[in-house]
Write a protein that holds these residues in place. Structure first.
Motif, short mmCIF file in Angstrom:
data_model
loop_
_atom_site.label_atom_id
_atom_site.label_comp_id
_atom_site.label_asym_id
_atom_site.label_seq_id
_atom_site.Cartn_x
_atom_site.Cartn_y
_atom_site.Cartn_z
N UNK B 13 36.36 28.49 49.20
CA UNK B 13 35.48 29.10 48.19
C UNK B 13 35.65 30.61 48.13
N UNK B 14 35.62 31.20 49.29
CA UNK B 14 35.59 32.65 49.30
C UNK B 14 36.76 33.30 48.60
N UNK B 17 37.50 32.33 44.97
CA UNK B 17 36.43 32.55 44.00
C UNK B 17 36.84 33.64 43.01
N UNK B 19 36.82 36.69 40.64
CA UNK B 19 36.07 37.93 40.68
C UNK B 19 36.30 38.74 39.41
N UNK B 20 36.39 38.02 38.32
CA UNK B 20 36.56 38.69 37.04
C UNK B 20 37.85 39.50 37.00
N UNK B 52 43.89 44.91 44.47
CA UNK B 52 43.06 43.93 43.76
C UNK B 52 42.97 42.63 44.54
N UNK B 55 40.90 43.26 47.66
CA UNK B 55 39.51 43.49 47.25
C UNK B 55 38.85 42.17 46.86
N UNK B 59 35.85 41.38 49.29
CA UNK B 59 34.68 42.11 48.78
C UNK B 59 33.42 41.27 48.69
N UNK B 60 33.47 40.00 48.27
CA UNK B 60 32.21 39.24 48.22
C UNK B 60 31.52 39.17 49.56
#
Lengths: 278, 226
Positions: B13-14, B17, B19-20, B52, B55, B59-60
């Motif tokens: 998931x992490x 996931x 992140x736009x 990117x 990150x 980052x989450x």
């Protein structure tokens, strides 16, 4: 499962992953799973763009990332080199080079008098004598020396300075004059050849020499003094312009008292020649 | 190595996931070490695409840890964290696990720095809070989504507020950051035994609190732990 159950590292790892290894830890496992899930927080798009750009720029600013080429191992500067790097050492070196160069030049005596004299005085402090010698000057300096000696009447050294004058006077006289010139030339030659002889010949010879000096005095400025000195016994003649023909005649007349007419003639001729020269 | 992310504890998931970011989902998961190494190498050169990926990967969780540790401005602290990582990435040597541990260590330090700043200038704290409240009121910040995203985390973190700071940090780093005992000890600047002791006591206290919410939890004795 009792609360006293010992939790191994594996149990704790499973517990943190959200897996309860014991019913009593079910609540903790649920809490762990929930916080793991809720901790995944999406970052705003603007923040993502800003943070990524800042991180990339910061990383690029830290370039080069590759290890820098090894700095070439330079040998440790020698002690002499390190000392030389000191400013005081450099100044001392420059001063030493200056002293050596100037002392060498001064010792060689090739410098003009205006430079030689101060240098000689400077090095005289250190005990070095770089003053120019009398024999090194065959020009005006010799004139002065000869005249001074003539003033004192000391015939021992005078010819050394007079020689040059006499030689020049001889040349001048010989160029445009008659026998009187020859006489003087003869006298001067004698002075050149043998000073003792000239001096021994008495006042007449000296007078003749002085006359020739006077004649020379009419030729150049440096001889003015000579004329004045020689005319000490005369009235106001030393103050008169030496370029006058009459003065030369008077000098000779006073000094010689008619001892040598040839001198008078020579004096006249010399005066004339002096005029020509001037 | 297959399942590297699962081994690290992030799970599918992490990292995967979205992140736009317009990056393929496969680039967020370092299943093998080679792509991660390539990304880190490119990140050292300042490649934006590499940053990117890094990150998006971390980052989450970093943001969740910062928020769980009580950061007033988690996103700002997150930016400072990445800035610090970028400044020192040239000296980084290691794999994905090491990078993640390093990132959480930096984030923890940012939390500590922020706490110290708050102690030195409490007025700034109130101003920040007032400004954040005003922004939410004016709609600049989506208060609803922000609250929904954090309410659960805040409640969960609030349930361990009675623990000591070391115990809280240990639990959060171990769970959110998926750090090992050794990595947690390094991040917190203490020994592994201290971390083991802290996590064991924290689990016992939390268990007691969750089983009997109204009762005051009794900390287990040392003899019980052993």
């Amino acid at each position: 499962m009792s609360q006293d159950r010992h939790l191994s590292d594996h149990d704790i790892e499973q517990l943190f992953m959200g897996n309860a290894v014991d019913p009593s830890l079910y609540g903790v496992a649920t809490w762990a799973a929930a916080i793991r899930r809720s901790a995944d927080i999406s970052v705003g798009a603007s923040a993502v763009t800003e943070h990524v750009a800042a991180a990339a720029a910061a990383a690029a600013a830290r370039l080069p990332i590759y290890p820098a080429p090894p700095i070439p191992q330079t040998a440790t500067p020698s002690r002499l080199r390190r000392v030389y790097n000191n400013f005081a050492a450099r100044l001392a070196t420059v001063a030493a080079v200056f002293v050596l160069a100037t002392s060498g030049i001064a010792a060689a005596g090739v410098l003009p008098d205006s430079v030689q004299e101060p240098l000689a005085d400077f090095y005289g402090i250190a005990g070095f004598d770089f003053h120019p010698t009398d024999t090194s000057a065959d020009d005006g300096a010799g004139d002065d020396g000869g005249v001074r000696l003539g003033e004192d009447g000391d015939g021992d050294i005078a010819p050394a300075g007079v020689d040059a004058d006499d030689d020049q006077a001889d040349d001048d006289q010989a160029t445009g004059n008659d026998q009187a010139d020859d006489d003087q030339a003869t006298d001067n030659d004698q002075a050149d050849d043998d000073q003792a002889t000239d001096n021994e010949q008495g006042d007449d010879d000296q007078a003749t020499d002085n006359d020739s000096d006077d004649d020379q005095a009419t030729d150049n400025d440096s001889d003015d003094d000579q004329a004045t000195d020689n005319d000490q016994g005369d009235d106001d003649q030393g103050d008169d312009d030496q370029g006058d023909d009459d003065q030369g005649d008077d000098d000779q007349g006073d000094d010689d008292g008619g001892d040598d007419q040839g001198d008078d003639d020579g004096g006249d001729d010399d005066s004339d020649q002096g005029e020509d020269d001037t | 190595m297959v399942g590297h992310e699962s081994d690290e504890g992030f799970g599918p998931r992490g990292p995967v996931r979205p992140l736009k970011l317009s990056l393929p989902a496969t680039e967020f998961t370092w299943i093998v070490d080679a792509p991660f190494d390539a990304a880190v190498l490119a990140a050292k050169e300042g490649a934006p695409w590499a940053w990117e990926q890094l990150y998006s990967w971390l980052s989450p969780r970093l943001l969740g840890y910062l928020r769980a540790r009580g950061s007033r401005d988690p996103e700002d602290a997150l930016g400072e964290t990445w800035l610090q990582l970028a400044r020192n990435v040239a000296t980084f040597e290691g794999d994905a696990t090491g990078f993640r541990s390093w990132a959480f260590t930096v984030a923890h330090h940012r939390v500590i720095d922020e706490a110290r700043r708050r102690k030195r200038s409490p007025l700034t704290k109130s101003l920040d809070d007032a400004l954040a409240e005003d922004l939410r009121r004016m709609g600049v910040v989506d208060a609803e989504s922000d609250a929904l995203a954090t309410v659960e985390l805040d409640e969960l973190v609030g349930s361990i507020a009675f623990l000591s700071d070391l115990q809280q940090s240990t639990l959060l780093l171990r769970i959110i950051g998926d750090l090992s005992v050794a990595q947690t000890a390094e991040a917190l600047g203490t020994s592994e035994s201290a971390i083991k002791t802290a996590q064991y006591r924290a689990i016992s206290k939390l268990r007691d609190r969750l089983e009997n919410p109204a009762t005051k939890p009794v900390s287990p004795s040392v003899t019980e732990m052993t």
